[in-house]
Design a protein around this motif. Structure first.
Motif, PDB file in Angstrom:
ATOM      1  N   HIS A  67       0.979  -0.988  -0.152  1.00 63.07           N
ATOM      2  CA  HIS A  67       0.044   0.177  -0.275  1.00 63.07           C
ATOM      3  C   HIS A  67       1.031   1.107  -0.031  1.00 63.07           C
ATOM      4  O   HIS A  67       2.139   1.138   0.097  1.00 63.07           O
ATOM      5  N   ASP A  69       1.023   5.287   1.431  1.00 64.51           N
ATOM      6  CA  ASP A  69       0.762   6.240   2.669  1.00 64.51           C
ATOM      7  C   ASP A  69       1.174   7.573   1.964  1.00 64.51           C
ATOM      8  O   ASP A  69       2.185   7.799   1.454  1.00 64.51           O
ATOM      9  N   TRP A  71       0.826  12.039   3.269  1.00 63.22           N
ATOM     10  CA  TRP A  71       0.696  13.027   4.278  1.00 63.22           C
ATOM     11  C   TRP A  71       1.167  14.382   4.058  1.00 63.22           C
ATOM     12  O   TRP A  71       1.981  14.416   3.090  1.00 63.22           O
ATOM     13  N   ARG A  77      -2.266  11.423   7.778  1.00 62.04           N
ATOM     14  CA  ARG A  77      -1.607  10.037   6.940  1.00 62.04           C
ATOM     15  C   ARG A  77      -2.827   9.514   6.508  1.00 62.04           C
ATOM     16  O   ARG A  77      -3.999   9.254   7.032  1.00 62.04           O
ATOM     17  N   ARG A  78      -2.882   9.136   5.140  1.00 63.65           N
ATOM     18  CA  ARG A  78      -4.085   8.576   4.171  1.00 63.65           C
ATOM     19  C   ARG A  78      -3.329   7.465   3.800  1.00 63.65           C
ATOM     20  O   ARG A  78      -1.934   7.420   3.260  1.00 63.65           O
ATOM     21  N   SER A  79      -3.983   6.169   3.626  1.00 64.25           N
ATOM     22  CA  SER A  79      -3.533   4.793   3.106  1.00 64.25           C
ATOM     23  C   SER A  79      -4.317   4.345   2.089  1.00 64.25           C
ATOM     24  O   SER A  79      -5.668   4.683   2.124  1.00 64.25           O
ATOM     25  N   SER A  80      -3.615   3.884   1.047  1.00 65.32           N
ATOM     26  CA  SER A  80      -4.239   3.095  -0.180  1.00 65.32           C
ATOM     27  C   SER A  80      -4.731   1.783   0.596  1.00 65.32           C
ATOM     28  O   SER A  80      -4.270   1.470   1.275  1.00 65.32           O
ATOM     29  N   THR A  91      -2.783   6.039  -6.791  1.00 65.63           N
ATOM     30  CA  THR A  91      -3.978   5.979  -5.864  1.00 65.63           C
ATOM     31  C   THR A  91      -4.920   7.240  -6.083  1.00 65.63           C
ATOM     32  O   THR A  91      -4.882   7.862  -7.037  1.00 65.63           O
ATOM     33  N   TRP A 107       4.893   0.645   0.665  1.00 66.71           N
ATOM     34  CA  TRP A 107       5.059  -0.344   1.624  1.00 66.71           C
ATOM     35  C   TRP A 107       4.761  -1.786   0.853  1.00 66.71           C
ATOM     36  O   TRP A 107       3.764  -1.573   0.144  1.00 66.71           O
ATOM     37  N   SER A 116       9.686  -0.714   3.718  1.00 65.77           N
ATOM     38  CA  SER A 116       9.622   0.543   3.099  1.00 65.77           C
ATOM     39  C   SER A 116      10.182   0.287   1.662  1.00 65.77           C
ATOM     40  O   SER A 116      11.372   0.071   1.767  1.00 65.77           O
TER      41      SER A 116
END
Length: 124
Positions: A67, A69, A71, A77-80, A91, A107, A116
């Motif tokens: 995924h 992230d 920000w 922080r936003r995540s797919s 994304t 990630w 990472s």
């Protein structure tokens, strides 16, 4: 040509303002905002009338289980979603406000652990 020199100078300015993250030379610059790549992750931005938008992608290698992230200023922080991510698949775009560093971190899960695979940052 003058246009080429201006573009090169603008790219150098974006790279020199990338902050503490080790940013590789920017691949493709968005016409509206800075972009940058580090290892297998690229972050892109676009200015809006009230702030900016940010999105990211895995650049050159697909990730089997991973995924992204993102920000930045005015954006927690936003995540797919976790899962398979083909290289070059963006994304969704998230919106933020303010100025400062905008970052994306990619990630990949292998061997039962998260690793990472890139952390580019740009200054908006």
């Amino acid at each position: 040509m003058t246009l080429g020199l201006v573009t090169t100078a603008a790219a150098a300015a974006v790279l020199s303002s990338a902050g503490t993250a080790q940013a590789a030379p920017a691949g493709a610059a968005d016409a509206n905002g800075p972009s940058g790549c580090n290892n297998n992750v690229c972050v892109y931005t676009a200015y809006t009338g009230s702030g900016y938008q940010v999105w990211a992608e895995f650049d050159h290698s697909s990730v089997q289980d991973g995924h992204l992230d993102v920000w930045g200023p005015g954006l927690s922080r936003r995540s797919s979603p976790n899962g398979y991510w083909p290289a070059g698949h963006d994304t969704q775009r998230w919106s933020g406000r303010g100025s400062g560093q905008v970052c994306a971190e990619g990630w990949s899960r292998y061997g039962g652990r998260w690793h990472s695979v890139g952390l580019p940052c740009v200054t908006i």
